[in-house]
Design an enzyme around this catalytic site. Structure first.
Site, short mmCIF file in Angstrom:
data_model
loop_
_atom_site.label_atom_id
_atom_site.label_comp_id
_atom_site.label_asym_id
_atom_site.label_seq_id
_atom_site.Cartn_x
_atom_site.Cartn_y
_atom_site.Cartn_z
N GLY A 187 -15.72 4.36 17.01
CA GLY A 187 -16.78 5.32 17.32
C GLY A 187 -17.12 5.34 18.80
O GLY A 187 -16.50 4.67 19.63
N LEU A 188 -18.13 6.12 19.12
CA LEU A 188 -18.59 6.26 20.51
C LEU A 188 -18.91 4.91 21.15
O LEU A 188 -18.41 4.58 22.23
CB LEU A 188 -19.84 7.17 20.50
CG LEU A 188 -20.74 7.20 21.72
CD1 LEU A 188 -20.05 7.84 22.90
CD2 LEU A 188 -22.02 7.95 21.39
N TRP B 188 -31.88 24.81 21.68
CA TRP B 188 -32.87 24.67 20.61
C TRP B 188 -34.10 23.89 21.09
O TRP B 188 -34.01 23.07 22.00
CB TRP B 188 -32.27 23.92 19.42
CG TRP B 188 -31.17 24.66 18.75
CD1 TRP B 188 -31.05 26.01 18.60
CD2 TRP B 188 -30.00 24.09 18.13
NE1 TRP B 188 -29.91 26.32 17.93
CE2 TRP B 188 -29.25 25.17 17.62
CE3 TRP B 188 -29.54 22.80 17.93
CZ2 TRP B 188 -28.04 24.99 16.93
CZ3 TRP B 188 -28.35 22.60 17.24
CH2 TRP B 188 -27.62 23.70 16.76
N TYR C 198 -31.72 7.64 7.16
CA TYR C 198 -31.09 6.84 8.21
C TYR C 198 -32.06 5.75 8.69
O TYR C 198 -31.68 4.58 8.80
CB TYR C 198 -30.71 7.77 9.35
CG TYR C 198 -30.11 7.10 10.57
CD1 TYR C 198 -28.76 6.74 10.60
CD2 TYR C 198 -30.88 6.86 11.70
CE1 TYR C 198 -28.21 6.16 11.73
CE2 TYR C 198 -30.33 6.26 12.84
CZ TYR C 198 -29.00 5.92 12.85
OH TYR C 198 -28.45 5.34 13.97
N VAL D 189 -27.19 7.43 22.80
CA VAL D 189 -26.01 7.10 23.59
C VAL D 189 -25.13 8.35 23.70
O VAL D 189 -25.01 9.11 22.75
CB VAL D 189 -25.20 5.97 22.92
CG1 VAL D 189 -24.06 5.50 23.82
CG2 VAL D 189 -26.10 4.79 22.55
N GLY E 123 -16.94 -0.31 13.08
CA GLY E 123 -17.23 0.96 13.78
C GLY E 123 -16.54 1.00 15.14
O GLY E 123 -17.00 1.66 16.06
N1 NAP Z 1 -24.76 7.39 19.11
C1 NAP Z 1 -26.03 7.09 19.38
O1 NAP Z 1 -26.72 7.80 20.12
C2 NAP Z 1 -26.64 5.84 18.79
C3 NAP Z 1 -27.94 5.49 19.20
C4 NAP Z 1 -28.52 4.33 18.69
C5 NAP Z 1 -27.83 3.56 17.77
N2 NAP Z 1 -26.58 3.94 17.37
C6 NAP Z 1 -25.90 3.09 16.40
O2 NAP Z 1 -24.73 2.59 17.02
C7 NAP Z 1 -23.71 2.44 16.04
C8 NAP Z 1 -22.47 3.18 16.49
O3 NAP Z 1 -22.78 4.55 16.65
P1 NAP Z 1 -21.68 5.59 17.17
O4 NAP Z 1 -22.42 6.71 17.82
O5 NAP Z 1 -20.61 4.86 17.91
O6 NAP Z 1 -21.12 6.14 15.79
P2 NAP Z 1 -19.81 7.03 15.53
O7 NAP Z 1 -19.21 7.48 16.80
O8 NAP Z 1 -20.19 8.05 14.51
O9 NAP Z 1 -18.80 5.98 14.86
C9 NAP Z 1 -19.06 5.47 13.59
C10 NAP Z 1 -18.08 4.36 13.33
O10 NAP Z 1 -18.38 3.81 12.03
C11 NAP Z 1 -17.20 3.81 11.26
N3 NAP Z 1 -17.54 4.01 9.85
C12 NAP Z 1 -18.32 4.98 9.32
N4 NAP Z 1 -18.36 4.87 7.99
C13 NAP Z 1 -17.58 3.79 7.68
C14 NAP Z 1 -17.22 3.17 6.45
N5 NAP Z 1 -17.66 3.62 5.25
N6 NAP Z 1 -16.40 2.09 6.50
C15 NAP Z 1 -15.94 1.63 7.70
N7 NAP Z 1 -16.26 2.16 8.88
C16 NAP Z 1 -17.07 3.25 8.86
C17 NAP Z 1 -16.36 4.96 11.80
O11 NAP Z 1 -15.00 4.77 11.43
P3 NAP Z 1 -13.97 6.03 11.40
O12 NAP Z 1 -13.65 6.36 12.83
O13 NAP Z 1 -12.80 5.53 10.66
O14 NAP Z 1 -14.70 7.14 10.69
C18 NAP Z 1 -16.62 4.82 13.29
O15 NAP Z 1 -15.80 3.82 13.85
C19 NAP Z 1 -24.28 2.95 14.72
O16 NAP Z 1 -24.72 1.86 13.95
C20 NAP Z 1 -25.45 3.82 15.14
O17 NAP Z 1 -26.43 3.86 14.16
C21 NAP Z 1 -25.96 5.06 17.87
#
Ligand code: NAP
Length: 268
Positions: free
Chosen positions: A19-20, A210, A145, A175, A16
Site C-alpha cells: 500500500g501507500l 467538493w 473504520y 498520508v 499491507g
Molecule cells: N492513507 C492514509 O492517509 C492513512 C492515514 C492514517 C492511517 N492510515 C493507516 O495506514 C495503514 C496503511 O494505509 P495505506 O494508505 O497504505 O493503505 P492502502 O494503500 O489502501 O494499502 C492497504 C494495504 O493493505 C493490504 N490489505 C488490505 N486488505 C487485506 C487483506 N484482507 N489481507 C491482507 N492484506 C490486505 C493491501 O494489500 P493488496 O495490495 O494486496 O490489496 C495493501 O497492501 C492502514 O492501516 C491505514 O488505516 C492511512
C-alpha cells in the site's frame, strides 16, 4: 548504536506492504535505513488474506517475525466510508484480531499498528493526543473504520495486561504520495484533487472541488517519514513534518497528534 554481540537478527514483517505507507517504508529501507541485522518482509493480500485466521497464522508460521508493522486494512476516502461502514468495521476487526493474535501466538517481540487521526471523537478539543481516542463517538461518516481502529488500542492494552506483549500503535494524519489511490470517488483528499486537476487540464474543463473549503486539514508526504535511531535501538521512531493546508510547517511526533486544526477530522 551498535548491537550487543550475539544479538539475534530481526525479522520485520510489514502487513499491507504493497500500500501507500508500506511502499514508502520499503523505499526508505531500500534507500539505506535498513540495518544489517534486519530482514524486512513486505506482504500483501496475495501472500495471505488476513481476514482469514488460518491464512494469517500460516503467514506468521512461515516468516516467524520478531517485529511486526501492521498496516493492512480496508482504507478509503469519505464516500467509500459512508457507503461501506459495515464492511470497514468487519474486515478491519477480522484483520486486526488475526494479526495481533498470530503475533502473540508466534511470540513476536513487538507489534506497531497504524491508527489514524480521523478516528478521534467528532466533538473534541485541540490539540488532540492519544489519551483522547475513546472520549466520544467518531464522525458518523466513518464510524465503521473508526471503531475498528479504536479496538486495536483496546486489544493492545489487553495483550499487554494479560500477556505482557509490547503491542502499540501510531496515529498518523492523512498520508499522500507514490502508490496512492487516485480514484476520485474512493480515494483520499489529495490524490482525488490531483486526479481532478489532471482531468480538468487534460479536457480543458472547469475544476470542481467538493466541500466548503473551510476545514483545515493536515497532510504528510509518505516519503518524509524517516527513522531516527534511539539509544535503546527501538525499531521505528520517525520524525515527520506534517504540512497543513494553511501551508505552514510544524513538528510533531507520531505518537502525539497535536494538531493546529480547528475543525474536527472527518474520514481521511
Ligand atoms: N492513507 C492514509 O492517509 C492513512 C492515514 C492514517 C492511517 N492510515 C493507516 O495506514 C495503514 C496503511 O494505509 P495505506 O494508505 O497504505 O493503505 P492502502 O494503500 O489502501 O494499502 C492497504 C494495504 O493493505 C493490504 N490489505 C488490505 N486488505 C487485506 C487483506 N484482507 N489481507 C491482507 N492484506 C490486505 C493491501 O494489500 P493488496 O495490495 O494486496 O490489496 C495493501 O497492501 C492502514 O492501516 C491505514 O488505516 C492511512
Amino acid at each position: 548504536m551498535t548491537e550487543p554481540a550475539g544479538a539475534k537478527p530481526r525479522r520485520i514483517l510489514v502487513t499491507g506492504g504493497t500500500g501507500l505507507v508500506g511502499r514508502a517504508i520499503e523505499k526508505v529501507v531500500v534507500d539505506g535505513e535498513g540495518r544489517p541485522d534486519e530482514q524486512w518482509i513486505f506482504v500483501s493480500s496475495k501472500d495471505a488474506d488476513l481476514t482469514n485466521a488460518a491464512e494469517t497464522k500460516a503467514l506468521f508460521e512461515k516468516h516467524r517475525p520478531t517485529h511486526v508493522i501492521h498496516l493492512a486494512a480496508m482504507v478509503g476516502g469519505l464516500f467509500k466510508n459512508i457507503k461501506y461502514n459495515l464492511d470497514f468495521w468487519r474486515r478491519n476487526v477480522h484483520i486486526n484480531d488475526n494479526v495481533l493474535h498470530s503475533a502473540y501466538e508466534l511470540g513476536a517481540q513487538k507489534v506497531v499498528s497504524c491508527l489514524s487521526t480521523c478516528i478521534f471523537p467528532d466533538k473534541t478539543s485541540y490539540p488532540i493526543d492519544e489519551t483522547m481516542i475513546h472520549n466520544g463517538p467518531p464522525h458518523t461518516s466513518n464510524f465503521g473504520y473508526s471503531y475498528s481502529k479504536r479496538m486495536i488500542d483496546v486489544q493492545n492494552r489487553g495483550y499487554f495486561e494479560q500477556h505482557g506483549c509490547r503491542f502499540t500503535a501510531v496515529i498518523p494524519t492523512n498520508v499522500f504520495g507514490p502508490h496512492d489511490n487516485f480514484n476520485i470517488e474512493d480515494g483520499h483528499v489529495l490524490p482525488g484533487l490531483i486526479h481532478k486537476v489532471y482531468m480538468a487540464k487534460k479536457t480543458g474543463t472547469a475544476l470542481s472541488v467538493w466541500g466548503t473549503g473551510k476545514p483545515r486539514r493536515q497532510f504528510i508526504y509518505s516519503l518524509w517519514g524517516k527513522r531516527t535511531r534511539s539509544p535503546s535501538g527501538k525499531l521505528l521512531k520517525p520524525s515527520w513534518k506534517p504540512w497543513t493546508s494553511r501551508g505552514d510547517w510544524s513538528s510533531t511526533r507520531r505518537s502525539r497528534t497535536g494538531s493546529s486544526r480547528k475543525q474536527p477530522a472527518t474520514a481521511s
